[in-house]
Design a protein around this motif. Sequence first.
Motif, PDB file in Angstrom:
ATOM      1  N   GLY A  54      68.823  45.544  62.940  1.00  0.00           N
ATOM      2  CA  GLY A  54      68.112  45.333  61.583  1.00  0.00           C
ATOM      3  C   GLY A  54      66.974  46.029  61.226  1.00  0.00           C
ATOM      4  O   GLY A  54      66.114  45.622  60.278  1.00  0.00           O
ATOM      5  N   VAL A  55      66.746  47.321  61.517  1.00  0.00           N
ATOM      6  CA  VAL A  55      65.884  48.000  61.375  1.00  0.00           C
ATOM      7  C   VAL A  55      66.255  48.842  59.823  1.00  0.00           C
ATOM      8  O   VAL A  55      67.024  49.649  60.000  1.00  0.00           O
ATOM      9  CB  VAL A  55      65.478  49.307  62.240  1.00  0.00           C
ATOM     10  N   PRO A  56      65.543  48.428  58.684  1.00  0.00           N
ATOM     11  CA  PRO A  56      66.059  49.136  57.439  1.00  0.00           C
ATOM     12  C   PRO A  56      65.492  50.512  57.431  1.00  0.00           C
ATOM     13  O   PRO A  56      64.883  51.086  58.050  1.00  0.00           O
ATOM     14  CB  PRO A  56      65.213  48.217  56.526  1.00  0.00           C
ATOM     15  N   PRO A  57      66.268  51.203  56.472  1.00  0.00           N
ATOM     16  CA  PRO A  57      66.056  52.822  56.499  1.00  0.00           C
ATOM     17  C   PRO A  57      64.711  53.102  55.843  1.00  0.00           C
ATOM     18  O   PRO A  57      64.272  52.086  55.158  1.00  0.00           O
ATOM     19  CB  PRO A  57      67.139  53.177  55.315  1.00  0.00           C
ATOM     20  N   GLY A  58      63.933  53.801  56.476  1.00  0.00           N
ATOM     21  CA  GLY A  58      62.670  54.355  56.165  1.00  0.00           C
ATOM     22  C   GLY A  58      61.731  54.685  57.233  1.00  0.00           C
ATOM     23  O   GLY A  58      62.124  55.107  57.926  1.00  0.00           O
TER      24      GLY A  58
END
Length: 574
Positions: A439-443
């Motif tokens: 669940g680590v979002p792009p960024g």
Amino acid sequence: MSRSADMALFAAPAMPARFRFRIDWPQVPVYGWLALIVLIPNLLLIGTSFLSVAGGRIKFEPTLANYVRLWHSAGFWRLLEQTFQFSLLGAFLGALVAYPMAYFVGRVVRNNRSILTVLVLVPLWISLLMRVFSWRLILGQNGVLNSSLVSSGLLDGPSSAFLYTGSSVVLTFAYISIPFIFVSTLNAFEKIPQSLIEASQDLAATTFQTFCHVIWPLTRRSLAIGFSLAFLVTVGDYVTPSMVGGINGTTLGVLISSQFGIASNWPFGAALSIALIVAVSIVVALVLWSCPQRGIFSGDEAPSSGPPPTAGEGHRLGFIGGATLYGVVVAFLYAPLLLMVVFSFNDSTLQAFPLQALTFKWYAELAGNSGLIAAGQRSLIVAVCVVIISSIVGTAFALVLHYRNLLYSRAIELLLTLPLAMPSVVLGIVMVLGTEIVGVPPGLARVVIGQASFIMPITMLLVLTRLRRLDPSLLEASLDLGASRLQSFLLIVLPLIRGAAIGGMLLGLTLSADEVMVTLFLAGPSQTLPIWVFNQMRFGFTPSVNAVFTLLGLFALSTVLIGQVIARRRAVET
């Protein structure tokens, strides 16, 4: 506190049978990193390759359709062949010049050897984008080569035959490969005992026979390692082919990246990645198998100073030939970079000679570019976070691997360094899958995790190599004299490994500031500076790009100089 208790930090304690299932807490982070950063993402890649896409959605039904499609796809096999041709030919051409250069520096030169070595290695620290883009300045229709040929009358007009061809990709790959192969083989040449060369000469062997029966068997393994490293670096490179090869330079890496981008077919992209990994592993295994190590390095090493062992006319000619080759190759490595620096001060949008008036407007233009400044700030944040994480974790893991009794410690060490051996395009995809599942979002958070996955092992290997060279009696003497575990670490171990840890930090800093191929998959809308520059080159060139690259090059050179100063101080202290 007893000496055996104090040694508990540095060696696994002997536990009674009833305690054999106790958790050894220092080992937990190693296994955790191994699972979360290496094993689970790679297993996800394998699992995804057995899925399919229907209506734009992934179907979670196991299937071999992707592999059947690859097996029967003539286009895939042609693209795989072309990818390997580019990378293998580039590495081969690099080896043709790097190997004799390493022989010249390692066996012939007696003075200023370290300077000659650093001159070849400095381009490794310079931005890959800068090195690749510099060839566009040379080979493009409005580039230096075309303008020179037109002005000399050899061509009536600019030619499109130099850029966006397979040959331009091979040339750039060879340019990238030379430093890797040079540094890999140089150490082998330096470690050949001079007594073996003298014994061969005493037995009336010719120079060629000495090379075939003494030098080549002792250096071919290092050459194979350097060749394999150059091959691994280029075979997963999808940035270079797109910049200098165009459609004619399309490689499997470009196709894989498109499947996770425009095509949005992750299962097929995963299958392509697995196929590339398998094919690359086979090639590397064959290269290493064909160049086994024969003999061992022992006794005296090649002298670092003094006159050559013999001084006949043939040796003087050999020295002149080696010096000429070295000079030509170093000029080949630096000329494109220097051209870019020169054009950054040229008051013209045309990247060709003759130059117009001297100007600093391209640098002034950077100061008012809000997108550039924001990208630079993101790169700084990422680099600092990656360096801190990689330095702490890499040093700690090196201590655990060296002093704790891990089960299958050698296998664990190899698995932790697996990201270093993976093609960049595959590593980027693996990191996407791993961060997506948790669940680590792009960024920036994804970028930090992705870069740390391959920068941490570098620090770990540097510190681990230093630890294995330490005299264990120093630590034992400290504990025998009553020092605590913490005191022994801070006063004995840490000062001795500090140089390696700082070297890892500096290398990690430059790698993070330059990283493109993995970051492109992870950054999303949060562009770092290399991504911003890459997009500028793709969608429209301005001479300010030359200014950006010049500043990045100065940053890399400053880092190298700082590292050299620290290394010399450490050498004096020890």
